[in-house]
Design a protein around this motif. Structure first.
Motif, PDB file in Angstrom:
ATOM      1  N   PRO A 108      -0.697   8.205  -9.443  1.00  0.00           N
ATOM      2  CA  PRO A 108       0.129   7.769  -8.426  1.00  0.00           C
ATOM      3  C   PRO A 108      -0.468   8.160  -6.546  1.00  0.00           C
ATOM      4  CG  PRO A 108       1.848   8.577  -9.803  1.00  0.00           C
ATOM      5  CD  PRO A 108      -0.075   9.241  -9.830  1.00  0.00           C
ATOM      6  N   ARG A 109      -0.803   7.227  -5.669  1.00  0.00           N
ATOM      7  CA  ARG A 109      -1.253   7.301  -4.286  1.00  0.00           C
ATOM      8  C   ARG A 109      -0.642   6.322  -3.593  1.00  0.00           C
ATOM      9  NH1 ARG A 109      -2.447  11.617  -4.950  1.00  0.00           N
ATOM     10  NH2 ARG A 109      -1.195  11.550  -2.401  1.00  0.00           N
ATOM     11  N   GLY A 110      -0.550   6.749  -2.141  1.00  0.00           N
ATOM     12  CA  GLY A 110      -0.148   5.841  -0.652  1.00  0.00           C
ATOM     13  C   GLY A 110       0.310   5.803  -0.605  1.00  0.00           C
ATOM     14  N   ARG A 111       0.878   4.739   0.682  1.00  0.00           N
ATOM     15  CA  ARG A 111       1.519   6.031   1.737  1.00  0.00           C
ATOM     16  C   ARG A 111       2.953   6.328   1.309  1.00  0.00           C
ATOM     17  NH1 ARG A 111       1.114   0.682   6.416  1.00  0.00           N
ATOM     18  NH2 ARG A 111      -1.541   1.005   6.354  1.00  0.00           N
ATOM     19  N   SER A 112       3.399   5.622   1.101  1.00  0.00           N
ATOM     20  CA  SER A 112       4.662   6.562   0.865  1.00  0.00           C
ATOM     21  C   SER A 112       3.696   8.282  -0.078  1.00  0.00           C
ATOM     22  CB  SER A 112       5.792   5.887  -0.065  1.00  0.00           C
ATOM     23  OG  SER A 112       6.147   4.342   0.988  1.00  0.00           O
ATOM     24  N   PRO A 127       1.004  -1.365  -0.182  1.00  0.00           N
ATOM     25  CA  PRO A 127       0.218   0.244  -0.315  1.00  0.00           C
ATOM     26  C   PRO A 127       0.760   1.580   0.262  1.00  0.00           C
ATOM     27  CG  PRO A 127       0.092  -1.147   2.111  1.00  0.00           C
ATOM     28  CD  PRO A 127       1.233  -1.701   1.390  1.00  0.00           C
ATOM     29  N   TYR A 128       1.909   1.108  -0.437  1.00  0.00           N
ATOM     30  CA  TYR A 128       2.702   2.153  -0.501  1.00  0.00           C
ATOM     31  C   TYR A 128       2.787   3.267  -1.370  1.00  0.00           C
ATOM     32  CZ  TYR A 128       4.348  -0.760   3.944  1.00  0.00           C
ATOM     33  OH  TYR A 128       4.601  -1.089   4.406  1.00  0.00           O
ATOM     34  N   GLN A 129       3.029   2.598  -2.805  1.00  0.00           N
ATOM     35  CA  GLN A 129       3.388   2.834  -3.848  1.00  0.00           C
ATOM     36  C   GLN A 129       2.211   1.961  -4.800  1.00  0.00           C
ATOM     37  OE1 GLN A 129       6.903   2.971  -1.808  1.00  0.00           O
ATOM     38  NE2 GLN A 129       7.524   2.313  -3.915  1.00  0.00           N
ATOM     39  N   GLU A 130       0.993   2.845  -5.234  1.00  0.00           N
ATOM     40  CA  GLU A 130      -0.172   1.847  -5.884  1.00  0.00           C
ATOM     41  C   GLU A 130      -0.328   2.914  -6.930  1.00  0.00           C
ATOM     42  OE1 GLU A 130      -3.318   0.395  -3.870  1.00  0.00           O
ATOM     43  OE2 GLU A 130      -2.650   1.878  -2.204  1.00  0.00           O
ATOM     44  N   ILE A 131      -1.120   2.340  -7.579  1.00  0.00           N
ATOM     45  CA  ILE A 131      -2.026   3.840  -8.622  1.00  0.00           C
ATOM     46  C   ILE A 131      -4.122   3.519  -8.217  1.00  0.00           C
ATOM     47  CG2 ILE A 131      -2.533   4.073 -11.549  1.00  0.00           C
ATOM     48  CD1 ILE A 131       0.338   4.526 -10.679  1.00  0.00           C
ATOM     49  N   GLY A 149       1.182   6.937   8.775  1.00  0.00           N
ATOM     50  CA  GLY A 149      -0.023   6.366   9.780  1.00  0.00           C
ATOM     51  C   GLY A 149       0.912   4.973  10.190  1.00  0.00           C
ATOM     52  N   SER A 150       2.105   4.226   9.271  1.00  0.00           N
ATOM     53  CA  SER A 150       2.549   3.191   9.795  1.00  0.00           C
ATOM     54  C   SER A 150       3.494   3.515  10.923  1.00  0.00           C
ATOM     55  CB  SER A 150       3.712   2.149   7.998  1.00  0.00           C
ATOM     56  OG  SER A 150       3.837   3.202   7.528  1.00  0.00           O
ATOM     57  N   THR A 151       3.791   4.277  10.954  1.00  0.00           N
ATOM     58  CA  THR A 151       4.474   4.343  13.203  1.00  0.00           C
ATOM     59  C   THR A 151       3.870   4.564  13.492  1.00  0.00           C
ATOM     60  OG1 THR A 151       4.226   7.673  12.719  1.00  0.00           O
ATOM     61  CG2 THR A 151       6.153   5.896  10.886  1.00  0.00           C
ATOM     62  N   VAL A 152       2.657   4.525  13.722  1.00  0.00           N
ATOM     63  CA  VAL A 152       1.366   4.377  15.286  1.00  0.00           C
ATOM     64  C   VAL A 152       1.624   2.736  15.062  1.00  0.00           C
ATOM     65  CG1 VAL A 152      -0.870   4.940  15.794  1.00  0.00           C
ATOM     66  CG2 VAL A 152       0.572   6.339  13.459  1.00  0.00           C
ATOM     67  N   PRO A 186      13.065   7.987   7.088  1.00  0.00           N
ATOM     68  CA  PRO A 186      11.629   7.048   7.352  1.00  0.00           C
ATOM     69  C   PRO A 186       9.975   7.556   6.813  1.00  0.00           C
ATOM     70  CG  PRO A 186      13.087   5.791   8.620  1.00  0.00           C
ATOM     71  CD  PRO A 186      13.506   7.131   8.950  1.00  0.00           C
ATOM     72  N   VAL A 187       9.894   7.311   5.151  1.00  0.00           N
ATOM     73  CA  VAL A 187       8.498   8.000   5.167  1.00  0.00           C
ATOM     74  C   VAL A 187       7.376   7.162   4.950  1.00  0.00           C
ATOM     75  CG1 VAL A 187       9.656   9.821   3.424  1.00  0.00           C
ATOM     76  CG2 VAL A 187       8.834   7.288   2.636  1.00  0.00           C
ATOM     77  N   ALA A 188       7.996   5.945   5.497  1.00  0.00           N
ATOM     78  CA  ALA A 188       6.863   4.541   6.021  1.00  0.00           C
ATOM     79  C   ALA A 188       7.831   3.535   6.722  1.00  0.00           C
ATOM     80  CB  ALA A 188       6.013   4.296   4.547  1.00  0.00           C
ATOM     81  N   LEU A 189       7.161   2.614   7.408  1.00  0.00           N
ATOM     82  CA  LEU A 189       7.505   1.523   7.312  1.00  0.00           C
ATOM     83  C   LEU A 189       6.701  -0.238   6.761  1.00  0.00           C
ATOM     84  CD1 LEU A 189       8.042   2.380  11.493  1.00  0.00           C
ATOM     85  CD2 LEU A 189       9.841   2.618   9.744  1.00  0.00           C
TER      86      LEU A 189
END
Length: 446
Positions: free
Chosen positions: A61-65, A52-56, A252-255, A121-124
């Motif tokens: 382009p969307r996703g957590r990152s 879910p970090y990089q997707e279309i 969000g992945s850092t929560v 980090p922009v995501a984990l």
């Protein structure tokens, strides 16, 4: 320098200054036209699909990152353009400076590209092993077939990590969907996957099926943005500015989820009970809480005194006692006994001033920080857990868990703030045994 001003500069350079008056209209446009006053600041970004970090989504382009990148760049007033490539081509485009940045890479790939610098980090990612093997508790070296036939996704960071550690991989799926299909059809005994990716809606049915298998936490993995040499040569302070606004765009992945919070707090229970039952803690809190020199009106004085103390420009018996006194030594001994679980312990008074600590903190006053203020926001809060923070200088993760100290009338008299290594705290004891921290460290699992 913008295009307009560069044009003016070239004209002045090649012609006599006695004609400078002829250039005044152009100079006026350069200085006062907002459309040309600043250069266009657009970050050219390469990425690859990794939900879910990089997707279309709807062609974009969307996703957590992507969301975190967009948030940070808006605060810096930068634009961006993201182009999606196959993973290997995206890596190559960064290395050859065909793009400014790559969204995202993990440490397992640092040695494969020649990047100039990386962001915080922009995501984990959060890695788990799902296994059908009945794994007993161990207190010795993990054998090569400890998880039986272990499978991973081809080209994944999990594959690179295992290969770098010489752990045998028995099979590979071309993508996560294929890996899950092979595992559920018993082609593999175990799989190593990113749980956040696994929880994407497209894998919902298979994720539900996996809940019947044994599940072992392995590690957190930081996902960062890598920048090209050409881009950082032109923008040498960009990474520092970018990292400076990331905290406002908390991924969000850092929560920490509720299950993980409960596990970490449970790991601290016996230690916390011993510390809060120490008579010196109660005595020191009583003395400090009656000391009129420590109040919200003197926060600036104490923070200033503390900074000067750290640089050696000022002495202070009060500050020195926090880090060198008897209570500080008790906290340091408790931290050492935790065998890697803790990275710091801070005891604060009822207003949030440091009372004892195992190491220097960023500020002497914690009262205006979340790790203390969340305890005062609600009268009956049992503990507060911060998001996961990655310390790039030590390549370790940190979670602050704050537990209030109350008197017999349930009034707040102070708090103990624990800096916890979440990877050690969440290591499954059924897998790693009672010496999990030392065992994992010895085998390079963290």
């Amino acid at each position: 320098m913008n295009i307009c001003c560069r044009t003016l500069q070239r004209l002045v350079h090649h012609r006599s200054l006695r004609f400078a008056a002829l250039y005044l209209p152009l100079a006026f446009v350069c200085l006062f036209n907002p459309a040309t006053a600043t250069e266009k600041t657009t970050l050219e970004v390469a990425t690859f699909l990794a939900p879910p970090y990089q997707e279309i989504v709807d062609g974009e382009p969307r996703g957590r990152s992507v969301d975190t990148l967009e948030c940070a760049l808006k605060r810096l007033q930068w634009h961006y353009k993201i182009t999606t490539y196959p993973q290997k081509r995206a890596l190559r485009n960064l290395e050859t400076s065909r793009v400014d940045a790559l969204l995202t890479i993990t440490p397992e790939f640092y040695g494969q590209i020649n990047q100039a610098g990386t962001s915080d980090p922009v995501a984990l990612e959060k890695w788990f092993i799902y296994s059908s093997v009945n794994t007993p508790a161990v207190d010795q070296a993990l054998s090569a077939d400890h998880f039986g036939r272990l499978g991973v996704v081809l080209g994944s960071s999990q594959e690179a990590w295992l290969e770098q550690r010489g752990y045998p991989i028995r099979g590979r799926g071309v993508d996560l969907a294929m890996l899950l299909k092979m595992f559920l059809s018993q082609r593999f005994d175990s799989i190593l996957v990113d749980d956040f990716q696994l929880s994407s809606p497209e894998y919902a049915q298979k994720f539900h099926q996996l809940q019947a298998y044994r599940r072992y936490f392995v590690k957190y993995v930081p996902k960062v943005i890598a920048f090209s040499h050409r881009f950082l040569d032109r923008n040498p302070d960009f990474v520092q500015k970018f990292n400076g606004v990331l905290s406002e765009c908390q991924p969000g992945s850092t929560v920490v989820d509720s299950h993980e919070r409960a596990l970490m707090v449970d790991k601290l229970k016996s230690l916390h009970d011993r510390l809060q039952g120490t008579s010196l803690v109660a005595q020191t809190l009583a003395t400090r809480n009656n000391d009129v020199r420590f109040s919200t009106a003197t926060v600036d004085y104490w923070d200033s005194t503390y900074r000067e103390f750290l640089t050696g420009r000022k002495t202070s018996a009060d500050v020195a006692a926090v880090y060198e006194g008897e209570l500080a030594h008790i906290l340091k001994a408790a931290e050492a006994r935790a065998k890697g679980l803790l990275r710091e312990i801070i005891l604060v008074d009822k207003q949030g001033f440091n009372l004892a600590a195992t190491d220097a903190t960023s500020d002497f006053y914690q009262g205006d920080e979340d790790k203390f203020s969340r305890l005062t926001a609600q009268a009956e809060v049992a503990y507060a857990v911060s998001p996961i923070r990655f310390d790039a200088s030590t390549a370790q993760f940190l979670v602050h868990i704050s537990i209030p100290l109350r008197n017999s009338e349930q009034q707040l008299i102070g708090a103990i703030i624990y800096g916890v290594n979440p990877e050690v705290a969440l290591a499954n004891q059924n897998l790693w045994g009672v010496t999990e921290a030392a065992l994992l460290s010895a085998h390079g699992m963290f």
